[in-house]
Enzyme design. Structure first.
Site, PDB file in Angstrom:
ATOM      1  N   ASP A 417     -52.232   2.678   0.769  1.00  0.00           N
ATOM      2  CA  ASP A 417     -51.015   3.460   0.973  1.00  0.00           C
ATOM      3  C   ASP A 417     -50.888   3.787   2.463  1.00  0.00           C
ATOM      4  OD1 ASP A 417     -50.220   3.637  -1.654  1.00  0.00           O
ATOM      5  OD2 ASP A 417     -51.493   5.355  -2.070  1.00  0.00           O
ATOM      6  N   ASP A 722     -49.402   5.239  -9.999  1.00  0.00           N
ATOM      7  CA  ASP A 722     -50.360   4.291  -9.422  1.00  0.00           C
ATOM      8  C   ASP A 722     -51.487   3.951 -10.400  1.00  0.00           C
ATOM      9  OD1 ASP A 722     -49.154   4.007  -6.926  1.00  0.00           O
ATOM     10  OD2 ASP A 722     -50.101   5.814  -6.143  1.00  0.00           O
TER      11      ASP A 722
END
Length: 993
Positions: A417, A722
């Site tokens: 990320d 996620d």
């Protein structure tokens, strides 16, 4: 004797069982029960006279709306618990203590963990140990009968002592590892929860929650206690952990206000009132019966068990041949005792002597099996993993799944990320555009009053954050996500927003929570003053812009948003994004109130303004990225930000080279990637370095593509959405600060500081684990090969085994346990990041290892066989001293070779040795114990004392292994494994035929 031994054992076991049964009968029924349940408290506690724990427990467990009505609803329950629904409990020490006394603590009674003697019992169940103990028992009995108790116990007793040492060390190691995992489990369960106390939002440990607390819940949170819904929007809860049902359950004030501990928030946000904690919750009852499985077997352990099995089969074959040869030589009269007399003379030989001799031969053969089977390999993995887990905790990485430690060492790609991982996650509003004019340096008074009011509403009502002012009013605290805190801080400090006053003048009708797919959140609200209804949207700038048909300029005038104006705003957004700013837009619309409040209008909005939030890169992140790339690991950034922000940050961090752009295929958007055909995705996935405006589904898709191409993939994630990608990846890395509980529970490793540099550290530790195991395999196989060849050749040619059962057990202890401890605690070095990743199919024993171990094993075999067949003539000693020289040289060779095993490829094996105090300590202990064995335990170890010259010879022979280890590293070896080359040659030969 055998009957007496068995009878006594059974009598003792019976007595032990009877005493345990008597102790159990004294335990109370609640303690003795396997299922620990809460005890109903029928009488209310004096501090809370209008409510008792039993009624609160039954209220939520039974989802009893009638009982809730008897309490006058949720407010009635809060009143009975002396809780203010807005400001929470008082939270002074006295208040917390009386609540804990009345309703208990938020902790669970876990089943007892395995005790030390359980591990001793498991070690005793090893078949080879059992056979050795039987042999030791028989040897002890016959020895005492033949030589009397004073002299006859040495052979059998010494084997018993050696077996006891091996079992003890194994049990202690496993027991300590089990305790280590329990500690890590406690740390991972100690999650932080957001509560409201004294009117202030704050984070506390889940164990500190008390009945009456007001808890704030958001997407991804785990509900920490049983309770009742106070207020919130669109709350959906996943109760599959309790009921097994996958459908999300809606929780609201009217139909279902009940929340259960252990369930997870799937959507929306809310505040809840805690009614039961710890053992009084349904989750508490369930968890009290579940023990954590610490017997998880990692892939590397599975591979090592296969290797152990293969080596064990060879060892069994050699032991069987030795047994056969020794029995044939004995019964054919080819063996002599210490006095030179033939041991077997047919019928003249006593039965006791025959049995004693056979027992000795069997014990020798079994001991060869003990040495041949490298049971230390799984122990080495366990020790390495336990040690690395402890060290990784200090390096800001908490391991939740054992296999992740070793798998990370093979990682070829890391998908990371941006926010909070590559950047600091310390957001600050640095740009503000009203219409197409920058408001930088201007005060809030320059903004038209109605536009300023709409901005206050758009920020203050459409948020999951909060603003808390101290009683003095001088200090202001902001809570929420970093983005929410930054926007609230900007609105309060620069736009003079009074959040409490504004909320009093409005009523929220409906909320659409932020969604990572749509990247926006909306609110439908009604002004109390004039009953007008307004819609406010906030989110990614280009998403909100697409929903707008007009915009406000600084004078408060509404202007049409035609194609020309829209392209100007697009360039404005791209310009901010190129400066690494996250762009957030606000939009507004006045609507008519309708009965259908579950849908918020998102068309033909009016753009209020744009803000740019700066989130600087973390210090050291560029170096960490470069280290990973140098180590052959590809770094891919997957972010929800727009493509310009993503490209700017990726270039700043070193993930993207300045000349790489969208045309080269290095940068793509999520929608583009998902619209590729499967063939196109597989072709382009390796080139992609940055994926912007991605959804969690895009991240999952990328992981699946990379795995199909043979990559070992590590993925970082922090959101609930996620979870699929974290589970799909070979190594899931969740964020400890920003990560939701759902993400953490789906991951293998939690990065406690959310820092990419810690991800690089985990990679280094993963490689260290793999490298340490390889060191130990090389060390152990050297001993295995040498011990098997020496014993076999000596048994076949001379009819005797030069190393006795006790001596071989001592070698086994050095090799298996002390060796594993010494080599498995080496710390990561810089050299580990100079190699390419091993990948999925890398061989466990490399050509370099074969070269090193075969050179050392051949040297040891040559020296020891020379001593076996020429030692008496060369040194002018008797057979007993010769055997002691062989034993002493063999052990010292392992001590010196332990240094060689520290470095598989580097010639300087002493580099950094002063840092590993444990290694030096184990070497010292081994040498001291060897001196004691040879010089002071003559009868126990079957040795003779050696003079200084003989000790010098032994040390000299052993020390030669250092120059051999140095010289052999000059011999080049191919990268392709030997066995693969052999298979290829065989295939070529078959093809030619």
């Amino acid at each position: 004797m055998a009957f007496g031994f068995v009878y006594c054992s059974r009598a003792l076991l019976s007595h032990f069982k009877a005493s345990v049964a008597r102790k159990k009968s004294k335990v109370s029924p609640v303690q003795a029960s396997n299922r620990i349940v809460a005890i109903d408290v029928l009488e209310p506690h004096p501090c809370f006279p209008s409510v008792d724990q039993s009624s609160l427990t039954q209220l939520v467990k039974g989802k009893n709306l009638d009982q809730l009505a008897q309490f006058d609803g949720v407010e009635g329950v809060a009143s009975a618990l002396e809780t203010n629904v807005e400001s929470g409990i008082h939270a002074d020490d006295e208040d917390i203590l009386r609540r804990q006394e009345a309703f208990g603590r938020n902790t669970y009674q876990k089943p007892p963990t395995k005790g030390f003697f359980k591990f001793v019992w498991e070690a005793l169940k090893d078949p080879t140990i059992l056979i050795l103990m039987v042999c030791a028992g028989l040897s002890l009995g016959f020895g005492m009968k033949e030589h009397g108790p004073k002299e006859g116990w040495y052979d059998g007793g010494s084997i018993f002592v050696a077996v006891f040492l091996v079992i003890s060390v194994s049990a202690v190691s496993n027991f300590r590892q089990n305790r280590q995992f329990d500690k890590l489990s406690n740390v991972s369960n100690n999650i932080q929860v957001e509560v409201v106390r004294d009117g202030r939002r704050q984070h506390i440990s889940v164990y500190s929650i008390v009945v009456g607390d007001v808890i704030c819940l958001k997407i991804g949170d785990q509900v920490p206690a049983d309770g009742l819904f106070l207020d919130g929007q669109w709350l959906r809860v996943d109760e599959s952990s309790m009921t097994g049902e996958r459908d999300h359950v809606e929780v609201n004030r009217s139909h279902n206000p009940f929340l259960f501990s252990g369930t997870k928030v799937a959507d929306g946000y809310a505040r809840m009132l805690v009614t039961s904690v710890g053992m009084n919750t349904m989750w508490g009852e369930m968890m009290s019966t579940i023990s954590r499985d610490t017997d998880e077997q990692t892939p590397l352990q599975a591979r090592l068990n296969k290797l152990t099995s293969s080596i064990g089969k060879v060892g069994l074959a050699v032991a069987f041949l030795v047994l056969l040869v020794l029995l044939i030589r004995y019964f054919t009269g080819n063996t002599e005792d210490e006095n030179g007399n033939t041991e077997f003379n047919g019928s003249k030989t006593k039965a006791d002597d025959i049995i004693n001799a056979v027992v000795g031969i069997v014990a020798a053969a079994v001991t060869i099996v003990v040495v041949a089977i490298p049971e230390g390999l799984p122990l080495a993995v366990t020790l390495t993993l336990a040690y690395s887990m402890k060290r990784m905790m200090a390096d800001q990485a908490m391991v939740r799944k054992l296999s992740a430690c070793e798998t990370m060492g093979s990682a070829t790609t890391i998908c990371t990320d941006k926010t909070g991982t590559l950047t600091l996650n310390q957001m600050k509003v640095t740009k503000f555009w009203l219409g197409q004019e920058s408001m930088e340096g201007r005060s809030s008074t320059s903004i038209k009053e109605n536009v300023l009011e709409f901005l206050h509403q758009g920020v203050g009502l459409n948020t999951t954050g909060s603003v808390y002012r101290t009683t003095s009013g001088s200090d202001i605290e902001f809570s929420g996500s970093p983005t929410e805190k930054a926007i609230l801080s900007w609105a309060v400090l620069e736009l003079n927003m009074d959040m409490e006053k504004m909320k009093e003048g409005c009523r929220i009708l409906h909320v659409e929570a932020f969604n990572s797919e749509k990247k926006r959140s909306g609110v439908l609200m009604k002004k109390n003053a004039d009953d007008t209804v307004h819609v406010h949207w906030k989110g990614a700038a280009e998403m909100i812009l697409a929903m707008c048909s007009q915009y406000y300029d600084p004078t408060g005038e509404i202007k049409a948003l035609d194609d020309t104006e829209r392209s100007r705003f697009d360039r404005l957004i791209q310009g901010m994004a190129a400066s690494s700013l996250r762009c957030i837009a606000f939009a507004h619309k006045q609507v008519q109130e309708t009965a259908e409040d579950d849908k918020i209008d998102d068309k033909c909005l009016t753009l209020l303004g744009l803000v740019g939030l700066k989130d600087p890169c973390r210090p050291g992140v560029k170096k960490a990225v470069e280290d990973c790339q140098y180590a052959g690991v590809n770094i891919k950034m997957i972010t929800g930000d727009n493509v310009f922000t993503a490209r700017a940050i990726a270039t700043e961090c070193g993930i993207l080279k300045p000349n790489e752009d969208m045309n080269s295929g290095a940068v793509v958007e999520g929608v583009e990637f998902r619209n590729y055909t499967p063939e196109e995705r597989m072709e382009k996935v390796d080139k992609i370095c940055v994926m912007a405006r991605s959804s969690p589904f895009d991240k999952l898709l990328m992981v699946q593509c990379l795995k199909q191409k043979g990559h070992v993939v590590a993925v970082t994630g922090d959101g609930t959405n996620d979870a699929p990608a974290l589970k799909e990846a070979d190594i899931g890395l969740s964020m400890g600060i920003q990560g939701t509980e759902v993400a953490k529970q789906s991951s293998d490793i939690v990065i406690l500081d959310d820092n990419f540099a810690s991800v690089a550290t985990v990679l280094r530790w993963g490689r260290c684990v793999y490298n340490n195991i390889q060191k130990f395999i090389q060390f152990q196989l050297t001993v295995n090969v040498a011990a098997l060849v020496i014993n076999f050749v000596a048994a076949v040619s001379a009819g005797e085994v030069p190393l006795t059962a006790v001596q071989l057990l001592w070698v086994n202890l050095i090799m298996d346990t002390l060796g594993a401890l010494a080599l498995s605690t080496e710390r990561p070095t810089k050299e580990l990041m100079n190699k390419k990743p091993v990948g999925r199919t890398g061989p466990l024993i490399t050509n370099i290892m074969w070269r090193n171990l075969l050179a050392q094993a051949l040297y040891q075999i040559a020296v020891l066989l020379t001593l076996q067949f020429g030692g008496e003539e060369i040194f002018g000693v008797n057979a007993k001293v010769r055997d002691t020289l062989i034993f002493n040289t063999f052990v010292l060779c392992q001590v010196f070779n332990e240094f060689n095993a520290r470095k598989l490829e580097k010639k300087n094996v002493f580099e950094g040795i002063h840092k590993n105090k444990l290694f030096l300590g184990i070497i010292g202990i081994t040498v001291i114990l060897q001196v004691v064995m040879v010089e002071f335990l003559k009868k126990f170890a079957n040795t003779e004392r050696l003079n200084w010259g003989q000790w010098g010879v032994c040390i000299g022979f052993a020390a030669v292994s250092w120059p051999i280890g140095w010289l052999v590293k000059y011999i080049p070896v191919p990268e392709t494994p030997f066995f693969s080359l052999l298979k290829w040659q065989k295939l070529k030969y078959m093809y030619r035929r």
